[in-house]
Enzyme design. Structure first.
Site, PDB file in Angstrom:
ATOM      1  CB  THR A   1       0.775   4.108   4.166  1.00  0.00           C
ATOM      2  OG1 THR A   1       0.084   2.645   4.285  1.00  0.00           O
ATOM      3  CG2 THR A   1      -0.297   5.189   3.894  1.00  0.00           C
ATOM      4  CE  LYS A   2       1.335  -1.687   5.579  1.00  0.00           C
ATOM      5  NZ  LYS A   2      -0.005  -0.571   5.268  1.00  0.00           N
ATOM      6  CG  ASN A   3       9.034   0.479   5.056  1.00  0.00           C
ATOM      7  OD1 ASN A   3       8.341   0.869   5.532  1.00  0.00           O
ATOM      8  ND2 ASN A   3      10.393   0.399   5.655  1.00  0.00           N
TER       9      ASN A   3
ATOM     10  CG  HIS B   1      -1.995   1.134   1.262  1.00  0.00           C
ATOM     11  ND1 HIS B   1      -1.605   2.190   2.019  1.00  0.00           N
ATOM     12  CD2 HIS B   1      -3.225   1.170   0.635  1.00  0.00           C
ATOM     13  CE1 HIS B   1      -2.737   3.142   1.826  1.00  0.00           C
ATOM     14  NE2 HIS B   1      -3.554   2.324   1.257  1.00  0.00           N
TER      15      HIS B   1
END
Length: 375
Positions: free
Chosen positions: A180-182, A178
């Protein structure tokens, strides 16, 4: 305003997406899907990986693979996102929520055995902020009681438990890409399979319940409907975007670690006023989240408002699932005080690759000023 998150682009995403479009093969399980899966298997030691459209889909596949039935009980933390629970709820299971640890928001492995009944089928640990749960304890309990372990590794790419990649310890695991992930693909996920018994069936479930993937490899002369499944695989455009990210994982991770370490250094002096993240000795830190633990919900609200007034977007995180409108009447009534504590007190600070040191110093200075005024 310094945003909480800003998706990072490596510069290769559009190029690879154009290649995917030009190839004439846009549906899933093409060349970029295979490139991503091979890279992830080789780097992290997973026996088999399958890209999915989300981490939720990967968990849905896991719920099918362990043959979740109505009445089965699944143990997981209350302090997590609804996607950890929904795949098992959809198959009729009962969720048995565990409390968090005193030192981290992860589930407390010492409470698991007391929750096991003859109906228990699986344990689903969630590696909050990419920090490992105590997987040795969890696997020992699972093996002793013949239970499956499905790691919710949504936040845990490039993080480890005692030198083993998170997601490679349990029988199955699910990752998120997603935005928002790294490592991101906008939306996207992955199922990692570590038990050989699941490999063949996972591919069938992934391909809508057909043995189509084996047909394309030339292993069978025709394919048909052989099991339940769904359309879990993402398009080649998503996989192409993801491949550009995965190629740059070391660069992305290095900068995120620098930011995380700067937060830790600058805020260390406040450790008697606000709690900083705790890292168990068996865990590594993939710099997914830098969070603070306030004393109570009022202090958290005031801190978030103060940061906003000073141009910083900070946010809280999960609300305890055992108290959610959907599940509170289905919960067995046990108090889970630490899950509730983290629900009331945890604050996430901005953390993304292009966050500058100057911005981090502005954020940490603002936090110090808040606590200076509060003391």
């Amino acid at each position: 305003m310094i945003p909480f998150n800003k998706p990072y682009l490596t510069g290769k995403e559009a190029h690879y997406m154009y290649q995917a479009v030009s190839s004439g093969k846009l549906s899933g399980n093409g060349i970029f899907t295979r490139k991503c899966q091979q890279l992830l298997e080789e780097r992290y030691g997973f026996k088999k990986t399958l890209l999915t459209t989300s981490c939720t889909d990967a968990l849905e596949m896991a719920a099918i693979l362990i043959d979740t039935q109505p009445g089965d009980e699944i143990i997981m933390p209350s302090y997590t996102f609804v996607s950890t629970a929904n795949p098992f709820i959809l198959r009729g299971a009962k969720i048995v929520f565990a409390d968090s640890e005193k030192d981290t928001p992860n589930l407390d492995a010492d409470t698991i055995e007391s929750l096991i009944t003859p109906k228990t089928k699986a344990i689903v640990p969630v590696h909050y902020a990419g920090v490992a749960c105590d997987m040795k304890k969890i696997m020992d309990i699972a093996n002793k009681n013949q239970l499956w372990v499905i790691e919710d590794a949504a936040q845990a790419i490039d993080s480890y438990f005692e030198n083993v990649s998170l997601g490679a310890v349990g029988h199955l695991s699910a990752f998120s890409f997603h935005e928002t992930k790294n490592i991101i693909a906008g939306e996207g996920g992955m199922l990692a399979i570590n038990d050989e018994r699941f490999v063949q069936r996972a591919e069938i479930i992934w391909e809508k319940g057909t043995n189509r993937a084996a047909f394309f490899r030339g292993e069978i002369d025709k394919y048909g409907w052989v099991d339940i499944g769904s359309s879990f695989l993402p398009s080649e455009v998503v996989a192409a975007f993801l491949y550009a990210q995965l190629e740059n994982i070391d660069n992305i991770q290095q900068r995120r670690q620098e930011i995380w370490n700067l937060y830790q250094k600058e805020l260390q002096e406040l450790n008697n006023q606000v709690r900083l993240p705790f890292l168990p000795e068996y865990a590594t830190n993939n710099a997914h989240i830098f969070y603070l633990i306030c004393k109570n919900v009022e202090e958290r609200q005031e801190l978030i408002a103060y940061l906003k007034d000073n141009g910083v977007h900070a946010v809280f995180h999960y609300l305890s699932l055992h108290k959610s409108p959907f599940y509170k009447d289905k919960h067995d009534g046990r108090e889970l005080p630490l899950a509730d504590f983290y629900s009331d007190t945890l604050v996430r600070l901005p953390l993304f690759k292009e966050l500058t040191n100057e911005q981090v110093l502005h954020i940490t200075h603002t936090i110090k000023q808040f606590y200076k005024g509060a003391s």
